[in-house]
Write a protein that holds these residues in place. Structure first.
Motif, short mmCIF file in Angstrom:
data_model
loop_
_atom_site.label_atom_id
_atom_site.label_comp_id
_atom_site.label_asym_id
_atom_site.label_seq_id
_atom_site.Cartn_x
_atom_site.Cartn_y
_atom_site.Cartn_z
N ILE A 1 0.84 -1.21 0.00
CA ILE A 1 0.00 0.00 0.00
C ILE A 1 0.87 1.25 0.00
O ILE A 1 0.58 2.23 -0.70
CB ILE A 1 -0.95 -0.01 1.21
CG1 ILE A 1 -2.00 -1.12 1.06
CG2 ILE A 1 -1.65 1.34 1.37
CD1 ILE A 1 -2.80 -1.38 2.31
N CYS A 2 1.93 1.23 0.79
CA CYS A 2 2.81 2.40 0.90
C CYS A 2 3.52 2.71 -0.42
O CYS A 2 3.99 3.84 -0.61
CB CYS A 2 3.85 2.17 1.99
SG CYS A 2 3.16 2.13 3.66
N ARG A 3 3.58 1.75 -1.33
CA ARG A 3 4.27 1.98 -2.60
C ARG A 3 3.45 2.83 -3.56
O ARG A 3 4.00 3.45 -4.47
CB ARG A 3 4.59 0.64 -3.26
CG ARG A 3 5.73 -0.10 -2.58
CD ARG A 3 5.97 -1.48 -3.18
NE ARG A 3 7.09 -2.16 -2.52
CZ ARG A 3 7.40 -3.44 -2.70
NH1 ARG A 3 6.69 -4.17 -3.54
NH2 ARG A 3 8.42 -3.97 -2.06
N TYR A 4 2.11 2.85 -3.39
CA TYR A 4 1.30 3.60 -4.36
C TYR A 4 0.44 4.69 -3.75
O TYR A 4 -0.22 5.42 -4.47
CB TYR A 4 0.43 2.65 -5.19
CG TYR A 4 -0.61 1.88 -4.43
CD1 TYR A 4 -1.82 2.47 -4.05
CD2 TYR A 4 -0.41 0.55 -4.09
CE1 TYR A 4 -2.78 1.75 -3.36
CE2 TYR A 4 -1.36 -0.17 -3.40
CZ TYR A 4 -2.54 0.43 -3.04
OH TYR A 4 -3.49 -0.28 -2.35
N THR A 5 0.44 4.85 -2.42
CA THR A 5 -0.33 5.94 -1.82
C THR A 5 0.29 6.34 -0.49
O THR A 5 0.92 5.51 0.18
CB THR A 5 -1.80 5.54 -1.61
OG1 THR A 5 -2.51 6.65 -1.01
CG2 THR A 5 -1.93 4.34 -0.68
N ARG A 6 0.09 7.59 -0.14
CA ARG A 6 0.52 8.08 1.17
C ARG A 6 -0.67 8.22 2.11
O ARG A 6 -0.56 8.81 3.17
CB ARG A 6 1.24 9.41 1.00
CG ARG A 6 2.52 9.31 0.17
CD ARG A 6 3.22 10.66 0.05
NE ARG A 6 3.68 11.12 1.34
CZ ARG A 6 4.27 12.31 1.55
NH1 ARG A 6 4.43 13.13 0.53
NH2 ARG A 6 4.66 12.66 2.74
N ALA A 7 -1.81 7.69 1.70
CA ALA A 7 -3.03 7.78 2.50
C ALA A 7 -2.90 6.96 3.78
O ALA A 7 -2.10 6.03 3.87
CB ALA A 7 -4.22 7.29 1.70
#
Length: 283
Positions: free
Chosen positions: A44-50
């Motif tokens: 998840i951390c690879r494609y968003t900073r949410a």
């Protein structure tokens, strides 16, 4: 998602241990491996900073399971905020380990009521003292925001008890300032089919209005959420649940302005909307 199933028997929850065993044949919880959870967060951390919400208390299967996940998260660098659940108070060492493993984190807990008797009747068995100790520890070790969720429409709860919960919110906000954010909402619109409150309604003090799928569908056509409510309790009618909801929302919104949790503009907007909806409901 950390698991399928639950260790808890919260009275109003259709995902409780009771409900899943009775209707889904689940005899025990299926936990995902710590490695897979860590990998999920890494992906998840690879494609968003949410923010990333981790569903389920990491300590459900034990401290070793939680430690394995947190130690895995400490092996790589990420900026995403991680939101963790507590099903019950946790020891100080847990919050220390979280702070060492996750740079930015929030916590949340749902005690349902300030009143420990009401909380116990809802299926939760910890004290305010232990809960506040966990809040203090989490904030001490760097938790940016601790959300606490209260409910209207649970067993033993009266209109007076709802207002006393708002008084408790004021105490918590004064004690913890803007890092503690309380919420309160009605159990709406339906009682979960499969929950203890639905299946054993008379035993735990609920009157259920909707039993069939068609009755639930018809309820959704009602002119207001009060009339859509599929239940009332031995201690609060539907009218009282609705009235308490609006009064509690107004009071909590004013407290949040007082203690700096919302801006003046947001406070004014929420105040207007609550009053407008309350007027409409009365009409």
């Amino acid at each position: 998602m950390t698991c399928r199933g639950c260790t808890q028997n919260c009275v109003i929850c259709g995902g409780s241990k009771y409900a899943l065993k009775k209707f889904c044949g689940r005899e025990e919880i299926a936990y995902r491996s710590p490695e897979r959870i860590v990998d999920d967060i890494k992906q998840i951390c690879r494609y968003t900073r949410a923010p990333i919400f981790v569903v389920g208390d990491l300590r459900q299967p034990g401290d070793d399971y939680a430690a394995a996940i947190l130690n895995g998260l400490s092996t790589f660098t990420f900026d995403n905020r991680v939101v963790l659940e507590l099903f019950e108070p946790a020891p100080h060492d847990y919050f220390k380990l979280v702070s060492e493993s996750i740079p930015n984190f929030n916590f949340e807990i749902s005690p349902e009521s300030h009143d420990e008797k009401v909380r116990k009747a809802s299926g939760k068995f910890y004290s305010n003292q232990d809960m506040e100790a966990s809040i203090s520890a989490a904030l001490k070790y760097g938790c940016e925001k601790f959300d606490i969720f209260f409910m209207i429409g649970v067993p033993l709860q009266t209109c007076q008890s709802v207002m006393e919960t708002i008084d408790y919110c004021a105490y918590l906000m004064q004690k913890y300032n803007t890092r503690l954010n309380p919420f309160i909402s009605p159990l709406a619109p339906f009682i979960d089919p499969g929950s203890i409150a639905y299946e054993e309604s008379e035993k735990v003090g609920y009157r259920i209005f909707c039993r069939t799928l068609e009755e639930h569908r018809q309820a959704l056509l009602a002119p207001s959420w009060k009339h859509t409510l599929s239940y009332e309790t031995r201690w609060m009618t539907r009218d009282e649940i609705a009235a308490s909801t609006y009064e509690a929302a107004l009071r909590l919104n004013r407290l949040k302005r007082k203690y700096g949790l919302v801006s003046e503009a947001i406070y004014q907007d929420v105040e207007r909307r609550i009053k407008r909806r309350w007027r409409l409901l009365r009409r």
